[in-house]
Design a protein around this motif. Structure first.
Motif, PDB file in Angstrom:
ATOM      1  N   THR A  52       0.845  -1.202   0.000  1.00  0.00           N
ATOM      2  CA  THR A  52       0.000   0.000   0.000  1.00  0.00           C
ATOM      3  C   THR A  52       0.871   1.239   0.000  1.00  0.00           C
ATOM      4  O   THR A  52       2.100   1.160   0.094  1.00  0.00           O
ATOM      5  N   ARG A  53       0.225   2.356  -0.088  1.00  0.00           N
ATOM      6  CA  ARG A  53       0.887   3.651  -0.014  1.00  0.00           C
ATOM      7  C   ARG A  53       0.582   4.247   1.352  1.00  0.00           C
ATOM      8  O   ARG A  53      -0.564   4.298   1.774  1.00  0.00           O
ATOM      9  N   CYS A  54       1.627   4.699   2.021  1.00  0.00           N
ATOM     10  CA  CYS A  54       1.495   5.371   3.314  1.00  0.00           C
ATOM     11  C   CYS A  54       1.976   6.798   3.118  1.00  0.00           C
ATOM     12  O   CYS A  54       3.194   7.047   3.107  1.00  0.00           O
ATOM     13  N   GLY A  55       1.055   7.707   2.921  1.00  0.00           N
ATOM     14  CA  GLY A  55       1.440   9.081   2.629  1.00  0.00           C
ATOM     15  C   GLY A  55       2.199   9.126   1.314  1.00  0.00           C
ATOM     16  O   GLY A  55       1.700   8.704   0.281  1.00  0.00           O
ATOM     17  N   GLU A  56       3.445   9.607   1.361  1.00  0.00           N
ATOM     18  CA  GLU A  56       4.273   9.741   0.156  1.00  0.00           C
ATOM     19  C   GLU A  56       5.053   8.467  -0.167  1.00  0.00           C
ATOM     20  O   GLU A  56       5.656   8.371  -1.228  1.00  0.00           O
ATOM     21  N   ARG A  57       5.070   7.496   0.761  1.00  0.00           N
ATOM     22  CA  ARG A  57       5.872   6.280   0.568  1.00  0.00           C
ATOM     23  C   ARG A  57       5.015   5.108   0.107  1.00  0.00           C
ATOM     24  O   ARG A  57       3.933   4.878   0.638  1.00  0.00           O
ATOM     25  N   SER A  58       5.525   4.370  -0.842  1.00  0.00           N
ATOM     26  CA  SER A  58       4.874   3.140  -1.290  1.00  0.00           C
ATOM     27  C   SER A  58       5.560   1.960  -0.629  1.00  0.00           C
ATOM     28  O   SER A  58       6.794   1.934  -0.516  1.00  0.00           O
ATOM     29  N   PHE A  59       4.775   1.000  -0.205  1.00  0.00           N
ATOM     30  CA  PHE A  59       5.309  -0.203   0.426  1.00  0.00           C
ATOM     31  C   PHE A  59       4.924  -1.414  -0.398  1.00  0.00           C
ATOM     32  O   PHE A  59       3.763  -1.600  -0.758  1.00  0.00           O
ATOM     33  N   ALA A  60       5.919  -2.243  -0.677  1.00  0.00           N
ATOM     34  CA  ALA A  60       5.699  -3.516  -1.359  1.00  0.00           C
ATOM     35  C   ALA A  60       4.999  -4.466  -0.383  1.00  0.00           C
ATOM     36  O   ALA A  60       4.965  -4.211   0.827  1.00  0.00           O
ATOM     37  N   PRO A  61       4.475  -5.557  -0.893  1.00  0.00           N
ATOM     38  CA  PRO A  61       3.896  -6.540   0.023  1.00  0.00           C
ATOM     39  C   PRO A  61       4.914  -6.967   1.087  1.00  0.00           C
ATOM     40  O   PRO A  61       6.121  -6.995   0.837  1.00  0.00           O
ATOM     41  N   ALA A  62       4.394  -7.275   2.260  1.00  0.00           N
ATOM     42  CA  ALA A  62       5.234  -7.693   3.392  1.00  0.00           C
ATOM     43  C   ALA A  62       4.704  -9.010   3.938  1.00  0.00           C
ATOM     44  O   ALA A  62       3.522  -9.325   3.778  1.00  0.00           O
ATOM     45  N   PRO A  63       5.550  -9.789   4.592  1.00  0.00           N
ATOM     46  CA  PRO A  63       5.083 -11.049   5.177  1.00  0.00           C
ATOM     47  C   PRO A  63       4.011 -10.794   6.241  1.00  0.00           C
ATOM     48  O   PRO A  63       3.982  -9.721   6.856  1.00  0.00           O
ATOM     49  N   PRO A  64       3.150 -11.760   6.462  1.00  0.00           N
ATOM     50  CA  PRO A  64       2.118 -11.579   7.495  1.00  0.00           C
ATOM     51  C   PRO A  64       2.736 -11.523   8.894  1.00  0.00           C
ATOM     52  O   PRO A  64       3.825 -12.047   9.118  1.00  0.00           O
ATOM     53  N   VAL A  65       2.024 -10.867   9.788  1.00  0.00           N
ATOM     54  CA  VAL A  65       2.386 -10.899  11.203  1.00  0.00           C
ATOM     55  C   VAL A  65       1.459 -11.894  11.885  1.00  0.00           C
ATOM     56  O   VAL A  65       0.397 -12.236  11.372  1.00  0.00           O
ATOM     57  N   VAL A 127      -8.148   0.096  12.458  1.00  0.00           N
ATOM     58  CA  VAL A 127      -7.119  -0.243  11.465  1.00  0.00           C
ATOM     59  C   VAL A 127      -7.183   0.732  10.294  1.00  0.00           C
ATOM     60  O   VAL A 127      -6.145   1.213   9.820  1.00  0.00           O
ATOM     61  N   GLN A 128      -8.384   1.080   9.841  1.00  0.00           N
ATOM     62  CA  GLN A 128      -8.493   2.043   8.735  1.00  0.00           C
ATOM     63  C   GLN A 128      -7.927   3.395   9.135  1.00  0.00           C
ATOM     64  O   GLN A 128      -7.240   4.047   8.345  1.00  0.00           O
ATOM     65  N   GLY A 129      -8.179   3.820  10.358  1.00  0.00           N
ATOM     66  CA  GLY A 129      -7.618   5.078  10.838  1.00  0.00           C
ATOM     67  C   GLY A 129      -6.102   5.060  10.827  1.00  0.00           C
ATOM     68  O   GLY A 129      -5.453   6.043  10.429  1.00  0.00           O
ATOM     69  N   TRP A 130      -5.517   3.954  11.255  1.00  0.00           N
ATOM     70  CA  TRP A 130      -4.063   3.835  11.228  1.00  0.00           C
ATOM     71  C   TRP A 130      -3.532   3.826   9.800  1.00  0.00           C
ATOM     72  O   TRP A 130      -2.510   4.439   9.507  1.00  0.00           O
ATOM     73  N   LEU A 131      -4.234   3.155   8.896  1.00  0.00           N
ATOM     74  CA  LEU A 131      -3.789   3.119   7.499  1.00  0.00           C
ATOM     75  C   LEU A 131      -3.891   4.493   6.843  1.00  0.00           C
ATOM     76  O   LEU A 131      -3.124   4.811   5.929  1.00  0.00           O
ATOM     77  N   ASP A 132      -4.815   5.317   7.307  1.00  0.00           N
ATOM     78  CA  ASP A 132      -4.977   6.668   6.764  1.00  0.00           C
ATOM     79  C   ASP A 132      -3.934   7.650   7.300  1.00  0.00           C
ATOM     80  O   ASP A 132      -3.827   8.767   6.815  1.00  0.00           O
ATOM     81  N   SER A 133      -3.191   7.255   8.310  1.00  0.00           N
ATOM     82  CA  SER A 133      -2.163   8.097   8.926  1.00  0.00           C
ATOM     83  C   SER A 133      -0.788   7.570   8.501  1.00  0.00           C
ATOM     84  O   SER A 133      -0.441   6.430   8.816  1.00  0.00           O
ATOM     85  N   PRO A 134       0.009   8.366   7.775  1.00  0.00           N
ATOM     86  CA  PRO A 134       1.264   7.840   7.227  1.00  0.00           C
ATOM     87  C   PRO A 134       2.181   7.138   8.237  1.00  0.00           C
ATOM     88  O   PRO A 134       2.665   6.042   7.964  1.00  0.00           O
ATOM     89  N   GLY A 135       2.409   7.732   9.396  1.00  0.00           N
ATOM     90  CA  GLY A 135       3.314   7.115  10.366  1.00  0.00           C
ATOM     91  C   GLY A 135       2.788   5.798  10.909  1.00  0.00           C
ATOM     92  O   GLY A 135       3.534   4.819  11.047  1.00  0.00           O
ATOM     93  N   GLU A 138       3.012   3.197   8.178  1.00  0.00           N
ATOM     94  CA  GLU A 138       4.373   2.702   8.001  1.00  0.00           C
ATOM     95  C   GLU A 138       4.710   1.639   9.037  1.00  0.00           C
ATOM     96  O   GLU A 138       5.391   0.657   8.726  1.00  0.00           O
ATOM     97  N   ASN A 139       4.235   1.804  10.277  1.00  0.00           N
ATOM     98  CA  ASN A 139       4.434   0.756  11.286  1.00  0.00           C
ATOM     99  C   ASN A 139       3.784  -0.546  10.832  1.00  0.00           C
ATOM    100  O   ASN A 139       4.384  -1.619  10.913  1.00  0.00           O
ATOM    101  N   ILE A 140       2.544  -0.448  10.377  1.00  0.00           N
ATOM    102  CA  ILE A 140       1.823  -1.658   9.940  1.00  0.00           C
ATOM    103  C   ILE A 140       2.535  -2.331   8.780  1.00  0.00           C
ATOM    104  O   ILE A 140       2.609  -3.562   8.711  1.00  0.00           O
ATOM    105  N   MET A 141       3.087  -1.552   7.871  1.00  0.00           N
ATOM    106  CA  MET A 141       3.699  -2.106   6.660  1.00  0.00           C
ATOM    107  C   MET A 141       5.166  -2.477   6.819  1.00  0.00           C
ATOM    108  O   MET A 141       5.745  -3.065   5.915  1.00  0.00           O
ATOM    109  N   ASP A 142       5.777  -2.165   7.935  1.00  0.00           N
ATOM    110  CA  ASP A 142       7.196  -2.450   8.127  1.00  0.00           C
ATOM    111  C   ASP A 142       7.435  -3.963   8.054  1.00  0.00           C
ATOM    112  O   ASP A 142       6.946  -4.714   8.905  1.00  0.00           O
TER     113      ASP A 142
END
Length: 173
Positions: A52-65, A127-135, A138-142
């Motif tokens: 997904t995109r977090c603000g200005e940064r794009s994140f590739a798929p990541a392994p599940p947690v 979760v949607q609120g966190w995804l709508d907030s870039p920082g 980014e934690n979720i997508m790390d």
């Protein structure tokens, strides 16, 4: 048409008249916590799987947690503390950081992240609120995070919403 609305009132101020419709605020019971945690995990892993995109940064798929009972306990402790003492910060009133709280329960980590929220009533909303907030997003997508715990606690007195805490970590091998 919303069946959840149970109260009606009228508010008048000068030439304005408002019709107010409301529903009771219902706090999820503690027995719902595992269901909400599972739903949050599902939502987090869905977005990690697709990237997904977090603000200005794009994140590739990541392994599940995966869910961690230990991290869920840490999350619950912080959510309950914020609710009881009416504050909203990553650092608790004793000055402990998320990593400090994780270490205090014996969890040996390489990396710790934390997302907090106040107000959402469901796992989907938080979760949607966190995804709508870039920082937070980014934690979720790390991709370095392998485990998460999530919990909520009901506020008291004038702050009756839910305090949510998500703790993400990568355990040492």
């Amino acid at each position: 048409m919303d069946q959840g609305l149970h109260d009606i009132g009228v508010y008048t101020h000068r030439s304005d008249t408002w019709l107010v419709l409301a529903s009771a605020y219902v706090v999820p019971s503690s027995s719902q916590a595992p269901v909400l945690a599972t739903r949050a995990l599902q939502l987090v892993n869905e977005v990690r799987a697709r990237g997904t995109r977090c603000g200005e940064r794009s994140f590739a798929p990541a392994p599940p947690v995966r869910l961690s009972g230990t991290l869920a306990g840490v999350a619950l402790g912080h959510a309950a503390d914020m609710a009881q003492h009416n504050y909203f910060e990553h650092e608790d009133l004793a000055g402990h950081s998320p990593a400090d709280r994780v270490r205090a329960v014996g969890y040996q980590e390489k990396l710790v992240g934390e997302n907090i929220a106040y107000g959402p009533k469901t796992a989907d909303e938080v979760v949607q609120g966190w995804l709508d907030s870039p920082g937070h997003c980014e934690n979720i997508m790390d991709p370095r995070f392998a485990e998460m715990g999530i919990a909520y606690a009901a506020g008291r007195a004038s702050k009756r919403g839910l305090y949510w805490v998500q703790v993400l970590a990568d355990p040492r091998a």
